[in-house]
Design an enzyme around this catalytic site. Structure first.
Site, short mmCIF file in Angstrom:
data_model
loop_
_atom_site.label_atom_id
_atom_site.label_comp_id
_atom_site.label_asym_id
_atom_site.label_seq_id
_atom_site.Cartn_x
_atom_site.Cartn_y
_atom_site.Cartn_z
N GLU A 34 -7.57 5.74 4.69
CA GLU A 34 -6.18 5.38 4.98
C GLU A 34 -6.06 3.95 5.52
O GLU A 34 -5.12 3.24 5.18
CB GLU A 34 -5.55 6.37 5.97
CG GLU A 34 -5.31 7.75 5.38
CD GLU A 34 -4.36 7.75 4.19
OE1 GLU A 34 -3.63 6.76 3.99
OE2 GLU A 34 -4.36 8.74 3.43
N TYR A 117 2.42 5.62 10.05
CA TYR A 117 2.01 6.13 8.74
C TYR A 117 0.62 6.75 8.80
O TYR A 117 0.40 7.89 8.40
CB TYR A 117 2.04 5.04 7.65
CG TYR A 117 1.23 5.51 6.48
CD1 TYR A 117 1.74 6.49 5.63
CD2 TYR A 117 -0.09 5.10 6.30
CE1 TYR A 117 0.97 7.02 4.62
CE2 TYR A 117 -0.88 5.63 5.30
CZ TYR A 117 -0.35 6.59 4.46
OH TYR A 117 -1.12 7.14 3.49
N ASP A 135 5.12 6.02 3.60
CA ASP A 135 4.66 4.68 3.21
C ASP A 135 5.64 4.12 2.18
O ASP A 135 6.72 4.67 1.96
CB ASP A 135 3.25 4.77 2.63
CG ASP A 135 3.23 5.48 1.29
OD1 ASP A 135 4.20 6.20 0.98
OD2 ASP A 135 2.26 5.31 0.54
#
Length: 348
Positions: A34, A117, A135
DNA sequence: AACACGGGGTC
DNA sequence: GACCCAGTGTT
């Protein structure tokens, strides 16, 4: 909005891409992927992810790794503060959480480099917690779905999207649902040109599609123009060696190595003078021509010179290196590749 | 709220 | 050349 859940999950079950970080889902792997994926395309991340996990398989190794090696693993990915924050967070994980990522959105959010996020993504994908992960993909999908004209750069719009998603996350399927939304945005409801509505499981529910103006969304304020900076780059040669310099610990390309360079588009005499200022004794100067490098917010217009110098002087803050070790040992930004290409080539 | 912060793919 | 990407931190 609830009516999108089932079609989306069904579509995702059939169409999820086979990605390295999905092969084996652990909190560490989800977190690393991520962070790498922030403002970065999946295709670009794939290779970096495999190499990074191989070198640093867990928080303990990440917390302990030498900074130069860490930056070398990140070299070329950009936004290098992500790598530093990763290590800071790994140290927190070792010292505060016993070597395991914390299984709560709130605690994840306290880790350096983890924002709303990423905290939501790790919480939902790695721990199954019902948190939104909104996102750019999700904002685009939702804005088209509802034909929403508000500017998605507005933080209030993102908060609203998070509220919307939170309200429809299916029990026990948070990770799949968040990824489905992003996957749809990345592969079907894509940016750059018309989306592939023919393959979209939500086409029948989509306001923009009904109106036939999908490309009008998302609405986004125009970006500021880049500023142009003229710089003169010195390829300093001493015998068989090349001079590199370490960039400051903060700011653009922090901590990476570079060819010595200075503001302005200097002529040959200026390049010689600049070498003298660095404490060197120039013997010869040859122009290497112009080169350009585009950052998000800056455009470097570079003028390069090869300056051959006497062996006696080491120079100010310079490291003289064997160009053969360039690729192995020094984290370099791509900005100088035009001038370094001859040395980076295989066998060069 | 505005800006700093990389690099590359795509149209 | 413009857009924009599985955003975050600082001011």
């Amino acid at each position: 909005m609830e009516e999108i859940v089932e079609p989306l999950l069904g579509w995702y079950a059939e169409n999820a891409r086979d990605l390295p970080w999905r092969r084996e889902v652990t909190p560490y792997r989800v977190w690393i992927s991520e962070i790498m994926l922030q403002q970065t395309r999946v295709e670009a991340v794939k290779g970096y992810f495999a190499r990074f996990i191989g070198a640093l398989p867990g928080p303990a190794e990440l917390a302990a790794v030498d900074e130069r090696e860490l930056l070398k693993l990140w070299e070329g990915l950009g936004y290098y503060s992500r790598a530093r924050n990763l290590q800071k967070a790994a140290r927190v994980i070792m010292e505060t959480y016993g070597g395991e990522l914390p299984a709560s959105h709130e605690e994840l959010l306290t880790l350096p480099g983890v924002g709303p996020y990423t905290a939501g993504a790790v919480a939902s994908i790695a721990f199954g917690l019902p948190e939104p992960a909104v996102d750019g993909n999700v904002l685009r999908v939702l804005s088209r779905l509802t034909a929403d004209n508000s500017d998605i750069a507005d933080p209030a719009v993102k908060r609203a999207a998070e509220r919307t998603v939170r309200g429809i996350i299916p029990a026990g399927r948070a990770g799949a649902f968040n990824q489905a939304l992003m996957e749809l945005g990345a592969t079907v409801c894509a940016p750059n040109g018309p989306p592939a509505c023919g393959r979209c499981p939500l086409a029948g529910l989509c306001a923009a599609h009904a109106a036939g103006n999908e490309t009008a969304y998302p609405v986004k304020a125009a970006k500021k123009a880049r500023r142009v900076e003229e710089r003169t780059v010195l390829l300093l040669v001493r015998d068989e060696l090349l001079a590199l310099r370490r960039r400051p610990a903060k700011g653009l390309l922090a901590g990476l190595w570079e060819l010595p360079n200075l503001p302005g588009a200097l002529d040959g005499a200026g390049a010689v003078e600049a070498a003298r200022t660095l404490g060197l004794a120039p013997l010869r100067v040859e122009p290497l021509g112009p080169a350009k490098h585009i950052f998000t917010h800056i455009e470097w217009h570079m003028t390069g010179y090869r300056v051959t110098v006497e062996e006696a002087q080491a120079g100010e803050g310079l490291e003289w290196i064997d160009p053969r070790g360039l690729r192995e040992d020094y984290p370099l930004p791509s900005a100088f590749s035009a001038y370094l290409a001859p040395y980076l080539a295989p066998g060069g």
